[in-house]
Each structure stands twice: as structure tokens, then as C-alpha cells.
Design a protein around this motif. Structure first.
Motif, mmCIF file in Angstrom:
data_model
loop_
_atom_site.group_PDB
_atom_site.id
_atom_site.type_symbol
_atom_site.label_atom_id
_atom_site.label_comp_id
_atom_site.label_asym_id
_atom_site.label_seq_id
_atom_site.Cartn_x
_atom_site.Cartn_y
_atom_site.Cartn_z
ATOM 1 N N SER A 102 0.843 -1.194 0.000
ATOM 2 C CA SER A 102 0.000 0.000 0.000
ATOM 3 C C SER A 102 0.881 1.247 0.000
ATOM 4 O O SER A 102 1.929 1.270 0.647
ATOM 5 C CB SER A 102 -0.908 0.014 1.236
ATOM 6 N N PHE A 104 0.881 5.672 0.356
ATOM 7 C CA PHE A 104 0.122 6.730 1.015
ATOM 8 C C PHE A 104 0.713 8.103 0.717
ATOM 9 O O PHE A 104 1.914 8.240 0.449
ATOM 10 C CB PHE A 104 0.129 6.538 2.535
ATOM 11 N N CYS A 115 -4.147 11.949 6.185
ATOM 12 C CA CYS A 115 -3.976 11.094 5.013
ATOM 13 C C CYS A 115 -4.818 11.636 3.859
ATOM 14 O O CYS A 115 -6.042 11.785 3.986
ATOM 15 C CB CYS A 115 -4.394 9.658 5.340
ATOM 16 N N ARG A 117 -4.249 10.374 0.432
ATOM 17 C CA ARG A 117 -4.403 9.320 -0.559
ATOM 18 C C ARG A 117 -3.916 7.977 -0.025
ATOM 19 O O ARG A 117 -2.973 7.909 0.756
ATOM 20 C CB ARG A 117 -3.593 9.655 -1.818
ATOM 21 N N ARG A 118 -4.555 6.920 -0.486
ATOM 22 C CA ARG A 118 -4.117 5.557 -0.208
ATOM 23 C C ARG A 118 -4.355 4.727 -1.473
ATOM 24 O O ARG A 118 -5.448 4.764 -2.038
ATOM 25 C CB ARG A 118 -4.879 4.949 0.955
ATOM 26 N N ASP A 120 -3.910 0.738 -2.874
ATOM 27 C CA ASP A 120 -3.636 -0.638 -2.478
ATOM 28 C C ASP A 120 -3.360 -1.508 -3.697
ATOM 29 O O ASP A 120 -4.009 -1.356 -4.746
ATOM 30 C CB ASP A 120 -4.828 -1.225 -1.711
ATOM 31 N N ARG A 126 -4.146 -6.209 4.155
ATOM 32 C CA ARG A 126 -4.480 -5.005 4.916
ATOM 33 C C ARG A 126 -3.957 -5.109 6.343
ATOM 34 O O ARG A 126 -4.362 -5.986 7.105
ATOM 35 C CB ARG A 126 -5.988 -4.780 4.941
ATOM 36 N N THR A 129 -5.217 0.720 9.107
ATOM 37 C CA THR A 129 -6.580 1.229 8.935
ATOM 38 C C THR A 129 -6.584 2.671 8.454
ATOM 39 O O THR A 129 -7.639 3.267 8.315
ATOM 40 C CB THR A 129 -7.354 1.147 10.268
ATOM 41 N N GLU A 131 -6.994 5.671 6.375
ATOM 42 C CA GLU A 131 -7.742 5.910 5.145
ATOM 43 C C GLU A 131 -7.716 7.394 4.800
ATOM 44 O O GLU A 131 -7.506 8.239 5.679
ATOM 45 C CB GLU A 131 -9.202 5.462 5.309
ATOM 46 N N THR A 134 -8.562 10.679 7.172
ATOM 47 C CA THR A 134 -8.376 10.392 8.600
ATOM 48 C C THR A 134 -7.057 10.965 9.098
ATOM 49 O O THR A 134 -6.109 11.128 8.342
ATOM 50 C CB THR A 134 -8.408 8.885 8.880
#
Length: 255
Positions: A102, A104, A115, A117-118, A120, A126, A129, A131, A134
Motif C-alpha cells: 500500500s 500513502f 492522510c 491518498r491511499r 492498495d 491489509r 486502517t 484511510e 483520517t
């Protein structure tokens, strides 16, 4: 109620600001009051407050209002933020695809990291958490610690004294260990975080700079610790540093 009145005033002020467009960058009092459905006296008071906040300017010679310097600065911030996402998104998506981890993008927001952008990978596991949208503590996580390391001295001291959080037994919370971590990040240009946010998770972070050389964001790769072996780690560190450098160049940074 007073609270309702305050909200109403804000909504009215925003309605005034929205009346200024590229087609009509300057307006008189009558035009503004008529278009938002308020009396001239109420509109004039609101414009006076917006003037005091440098959100609008008044030209005494022409009798016209226009957006002020502070509105321009805020617009520039939004524009730069959109440009950051535009430049970072394809590169971070590529990182996730190439590494099967992942990726970020985070920025400093008050006393925490935000945050934005994320991305995957298709077969990712995973473990975090975090996101988009957040917040997280500056002292936990690789991108977060990169942002913390590049804060001005006074802000760094404030965060370390009041806003650290222990998320696992490996979280850095003491002033001395955070000071040592800051020195290492500034020297090597990246952060390596082992299980300080979530057990069994590792993350690597690097800074993103603007045209002035200031750190405006941080990028990171994260996955389970088994994926960050001694053989693979150097290549992943180079990749995330190169990604941060490329985004920085696209944002106008010249090393």
C-alpha cells in the motif's frame, strides 16, 4: 439564538464571496445585495467584516468591491493542494502496483498528520486502517515521522511535549528517542517505521517538497514485516525516496 445567528452570518458571507466570478470580478453594493437577497445595510456590514479580514477590497474611486489578498492566498493553497494530488496520484498508484504493497500521501494538519491518498495493490494484505480523510499522530508511522522531523523547531517541541500517542510498544514517545529519530530522518532522507502503528506492519516514508524546498507532504509504502526483508528493504527505500523526489520535481523543486 446566538449560535444560529453566527452560522447565518457565515452562510451570508460565503454567498457574497461566491458572487465574484471571472466574468464579474468587481461588483457594487447594489448588485451584491440584490443577488443574495439581503438589504444594502446588512450587505454593507458583512462586506465591512470581509474587508477587515482581507477577504474583499473596496475601491473608493470606482465604488466597486473585489476579492482581497487573503482570498487569493487561500485560492493559491487550494490550487497547490490540487496540483499535489494531480502529480502524486499516478506515481503512488504505480508504487502500489510495482511493490504489491500500500502507498500513502500525508500532509501536516494542525497537531496531527492527515492522510490524503491511499493506493492498495491487487493482492495486498491489509495491516493499516489509515484511510484518506483520517488523522494520525505525528510520532507513529513513517510518513508521519517524516512530517514531524521537518516541522519548525517550535512546532516540533510543542508536538513532542503535548501530542504524542503510544499505539504499540514500539511507538516512539520519549523526547530523546524522537530527537534521535528526527536526526536520522534528516540525515538519510527517509523514515523506517517498524510496528509502531500496528503490530506486524512496516512502513517506509520520504518527504515531498515544493519549489521553495519546504516539505509539504510525505509519501510512504506499508505492508507486513515479512515483505520488508533485509534483501528487499534497500530497493523499497530507494523507490519511495525516488517517488518523493519525483513528486517534488513536479511541484517545482530543484535539488
Amino acid at each position: 439564538m446566538e449560535g444560529e445567528g453566527q452560522v447565518r452570518a457565515v452562510l451570508r458571507a460565503v454567498a457574497i464571496l461566491e458572487r465574484f466570478t471571472l466574468a464579474e470580478p468587481e461588483l457594487n453594493l447594489s448588485d451584491i445585495s440584490a443577488s443574495i437577497g439581503l438589504s444594502k445595510s446588512t450587505t454593507h456590514r458583512l462586506l465591512g467584516t470581509l474587508q477587515a479580514c482581507e477577504m474583499v477590497e473596496f475601491d473608493k474611486k470606482t465604488g466597486l468591491y473585489r476579492l482581497g489578498l487573503k482570498a487569493f492566498r487561500l485560492g493559491s493553497v487550494v490550487s497547490k493542494g490540487m496540483e499535489l494530488l494531480k502529480q502524486a496520484d499516478p506515481l503512488l498508484e504505480k508504487v502500489a502496483e510495482e511493490t504489491d504493497e500500500s502507498s500513502f500521501l500525508l500532509v501536516a494538519d494542525g497537531n496531527e498528520a492527515l492522510c490524503l491518498r491511499r493506493f492498495d495493490a491487487r493482492n495486498y494484505v491489509r495491516v493499516l486502517t489509515l484511510e484518506p480523510g483520517t488523522h494520525s499522530a505525528f510520532n507513529c508511522g513513517s510518513a508521519q515521522r517524516v512530517l514531524l522531523a521537518h516541522l519548525p523547531e517550535e512546532r516540533w517541541e510543542e508536538i513532542v511535549a503535548r501530542h504524542v500517542r503510544r499505539m504499540t510498544q514500539y511507538s516512539l514517545v520519549g523526547r530523546e528517542e524522537l530527537e534521535r529519530d528526527r536526526r536520522e530522518i534528516l540525515e538519510r532522507g527517509c523514515s523506517v517505521a517498524w510496528e509502531d502503528v500496528t503490530l506486524h506492519a512496516c512502513a517506509l516514508g520520504a518527504p515531498v517538497r515544493n519549489g521553495d524546498g519546504a516539505v509539504i507532504a510525505a509519501v510512504s509504502i506499508s505492508g507486513i514485516v515479512q515483505h520488508f526483508s533485509a534483501e528487499r528493504l534497500p530497493g523499497l527505500i530507494r523507490l519511495i525516496m525516488q517517488t518523493g523526489e519525483e513528486i517534488s520535481r513536479r511541484m517545482g523543486y530543484v535539488p
